[in-house]
Design a protein around this motif. Structure first.
Motif, mmCIF file in Angstrom:
data_model
loop_
_atom_site.group_PDB
_atom_site.id
_atom_site.type_symbol
_atom_site.label_atom_id
_atom_site.label_comp_id
_atom_site.label_asym_id
_atom_site.label_seq_id
_atom_site.Cartn_x
_atom_site.Cartn_y
_atom_site.Cartn_z
ATOM 1 N N ILE A 1 0.823 -1.201 -0.049
ATOM 2 C CA ILE A 1 -0.235 -0.133 0.024
ATOM 3 C C ILE A 1 1.038 1.466 0.080
ATOM 4 O O ILE A 1 1.934 1.397 0.721
ATOM 5 C CB ILE A 1 -1.000 0.049 1.284
ATOM 6 C CG1 ILE A 1 -1.619 -1.427 1.502
ATOM 7 C CG2 ILE A 1 -1.840 1.198 1.037
ATOM 8 C CD1 ILE A 1 -2.732 -1.586 0.026
ATOM 9 N N TYR B 1 1.972 5.544 -0.170
ATOM 10 C CA TYR B 1 1.937 6.879 -0.138
ATOM 11 C C TYR B 1 2.595 7.415 -1.007
ATOM 12 O O TYR B 1 3.852 6.990 -1.473
ATOM 13 C CB TYR B 1 2.595 7.536 1.209
ATOM 14 C CG TYR B 1 2.472 9.072 1.320
ATOM 15 C CD1 TYR B 1 1.542 9.670 1.300
ATOM 16 C CD2 TYR B 1 3.659 9.522 0.913
ATOM 17 C CE1 TYR B 1 1.470 11.061 1.436
ATOM 18 C CE2 TYR B 1 3.850 11.006 1.137
ATOM 19 C CZ TYR B 1 2.738 11.735 1.085
ATOM 20 O OH TYR B 1 2.930 13.120 1.126
ATOM 21 N N GLY C 1 -1.197 -4.799 2.799
ATOM 22 C CA GLY C 1 -2.497 -5.152 2.657
ATOM 23 C C GLY C 1 -2.921 -6.533 2.044
ATOM 24 O O GLY C 1 -2.106 -7.107 1.532
ATOM 25 N N SER D 1 -16.531 2.421 4.750
ATOM 26 C CA SER D 1 -15.086 1.834 5.133
ATOM 27 C C SER D 1 -14.888 0.672 4.359
ATOM 28 O O SER D 1 -13.535 0.267 4.173
ATOM 29 C CB SER D 1 -15.202 1.595 6.778
ATOM 30 O OG SER D 1 -15.851 0.460 7.172
ATOM 31 N N GLN E 1 -13.797 1.927 0.983
ATOM 32 C CA GLN E 1 -12.450 2.480 1.014
ATOM 33 C C GLN E 1 -11.325 1.526 1.313
ATOM 34 O O GLN E 1 -10.423 1.750 0.417
ATOM 35 C CB GLN E 1 -12.497 3.520 2.125
ATOM 36 C CG GLN E 1 -13.273 4.604 2.334
ATOM 37 C CD GLN E 1 -13.480 5.347 3.501
ATOM 38 O OE1 GLN E 1 -13.364 4.718 4.604
ATOM 39 N NE2 GLN E 1 -13.538 6.790 3.362
ATOM 40 N N GLN E 2 -11.568 0.388 1.704
ATOM 41 C CA GLN E 2 -10.686 -0.911 1.928
ATOM 42 C C GLN E 2 -10.391 -1.430 0.465
ATOM 43 O O GLN E 2 -9.426 -1.571 -0.107
ATOM 44 C CB GLN E 2 -11.108 -1.761 2.863
ATOM 45 C CG GLN E 2 -9.871 -2.871 2.878
ATOM 46 C CD GLN E 2 -10.369 -4.118 4.102
ATOM 47 O OE1 GLN E 2 -11.542 -4.058 4.124
ATOM 48 N NE2 GLN E 2 -9.447 -4.655 4.294
ATOM 49 N N LYS F 1 -11.155 0.221 -2.479
ATOM 50 C CA LYS F 1 -10.470 1.204 -3.191
ATOM 51 C C LYS F 1 -8.865 1.218 -3.055
ATOM 52 O O LYS F 1 -7.978 1.187 -3.908
ATOM 53 C CB LYS F 1 -11.168 2.287 -3.102
ATOM 54 C CG LYS F 1 -10.356 3.536 -3.932
ATOM 55 C CD LYS F 1 -11.160 4.986 -3.572
ATOM 56 C CE LYS F 1 -10.280 5.851 -4.256
ATOM 57 N NZ LYS F 1 -10.845 7.359 -4.012
ATOM 58 N N MET F 2 -8.601 1.109 -1.939
ATOM 59 C CA MET F 2 -7.189 0.844 -1.214
ATOM 60 C C MET F 2 -6.408 0.082 -2.127
ATOM 61 O O MET F 2 -5.267 0.254 -2.534
ATOM 62 C CB MET F 2 -6.964 1.052 0.375
ATOM 63 C CG MET F 2 -5.566 1.116 0.573
ATOM 64 S SD MET F 2 -5.405 1.108 2.549
ATOM 65 C CE MET F 2 -6.183 -0.753 2.833
ATOM 66 N N TYR F 3 -6.996 -1.130 -2.149
ATOM 67 C CA TYR F 3 -6.284 -2.336 -2.643
ATOM 68 C C TYR F 3 -6.229 -2.250 -4.169
ATOM 69 O O TYR F 3 -5.413 -2.634 -4.848
ATOM 70 C CB TYR F 3 -7.170 -3.609 -2.253
ATOM 71 C CG TYR F 3 -7.113 -3.983 -0.879
ATOM 72 C CD1 TYR F 3 -6.008 -3.875 -0.216
ATOM 73 C CD2 TYR F 3 -8.149 -4.722 -0.385
ATOM 74 C CE1 TYR F 3 -5.811 -4.427 0.947
ATOM 75 C CE2 TYR F 3 -8.031 -5.259 0.914
ATOM 76 C CZ TYR F 3 -6.966 -4.912 1.607
ATOM 77 O OH TYR F 3 -6.809 -5.135 3.249
ATOM 78 N N VAL G 1 -6.354 0.678 -6.026
ATOM 79 C CA VAL G 1 -5.164 1.669 -6.212
ATOM 80 C C VAL G 1 -3.795 1.109 -5.960
ATOM 81 O O VAL G 1 -3.153 1.381 -6.793
ATOM 82 C CB VAL G 1 -5.417 2.960 -5.289
ATOM 83 C CG1 VAL G 1 -4.380 3.913 -5.511
ATOM 84 C CG2 VAL G 1 -6.750 3.590 -5.631
ATOM 85 N N ALA G 2 -3.654 0.367 -5.037
ATOM 86 C CA ALA G 2 -2.281 -0.233 -4.662
ATOM 87 C C ALA G 2 -1.774 -0.968 -5.930
ATOM 88 O O ALA G 2 -0.543 -1.085 -6.419
ATOM 89 C CB ALA G 2 -2.290 -0.917 -3.524
ATOM 90 N N GLU H 1 -8.740 6.833 -10.411
ATOM 91 C CA GLU H 1 -8.796 6.413 -8.914
ATOM 92 C C GLU H 1 -10.180 6.462 -8.282
ATOM 93 O O GLU H 1 -10.169 6.704 -7.096
ATOM 94 C CB GLU H 1 -7.672 6.603 -8.221
ATOM 95 C CG GLU H 1 -6.340 6.076 -8.813
ATOM 96 C CD GLU H 1 -5.052 6.503 -7.855
ATOM 97 O OE1 GLU H 1 -5.005 7.171 -7.076
ATOM 98 O OE2 GLU H 1 -4.109 5.935 -8.313
#
Length: 157
Positions: free
Chosen positions: A49, A51, A59, A85, A88-89, A91-93, A95-96, A147
């Protein structure tokens, strides 16, 4: 593909719904059902993941269906409903994955959230009043070039 995911979800809930199992138990049962349908998958693969362009943690999406066209990741939840939430999780995956082009899963642009109702309101006769709660919710998403999560389909069973 979504038809098979719905079938697997229904089979798992039929045997486990409302019986005080936890999310890990549902994951094991879900994997068992995928295997019985000869659907190839990997469970809890590690993703970096980011920044910006710096990896900051790992993740683990619950499932990666690599032989499906298109390939997809799946997150299982055990809650009263799908929450932001959870989205969002996912989406985080996604995007990663997008930011890791050398990854085995770099072609994944789709994700599914499956929520199994945490409490079965029909667990006994005296609590079997008409309920508007769905036992299973499924949301199927695509990650856009900028994204954003784009809802493709929502199924409530």
């Amino acid at each position: 593909m979504l038809k098979n995911i719905i079938k697997v979800s229904q089979e798992v809930f039929k045997h486990m719904g409302g019986l005080n199992f936890d999310e890990k138990d549902f994951q094991l049962a879900f994997g068992y059902e995928l295997t019985s349908l000869k659907i190839d998958y990997m469970r809890e693969i590690s993703l970096e993941i980011y920044y910006k362009d710096i990896p900051i943690k790992l993740g683990s999406p619950d499932f990666f269906l690599n032989s499906k066209k298109p390939p997809v990741i799946i997150e299982l939840k055990l809650s009263s409903s799908i929450q932001n939430s959870h989205r969002q999780q996912l989406k985080m995956y996604l995007v990663a994955i997008k930011r890791t082009p050398k990854s085995v899963i770099s072609k994944v642009k789709y994700g599914i959230i499956i929520n199994f109702l945490k409490e079965d309101v029909k667990v006994s006769e005296h609590t079997s009043k008409k309920s508007k709660k769905n036992n299973i919710e499924i949301e199927y998403y695509e990650i856009s070039k900028d994204e954003r999560l784009i809802l493709i389909e929502k199924v409530c069973l």
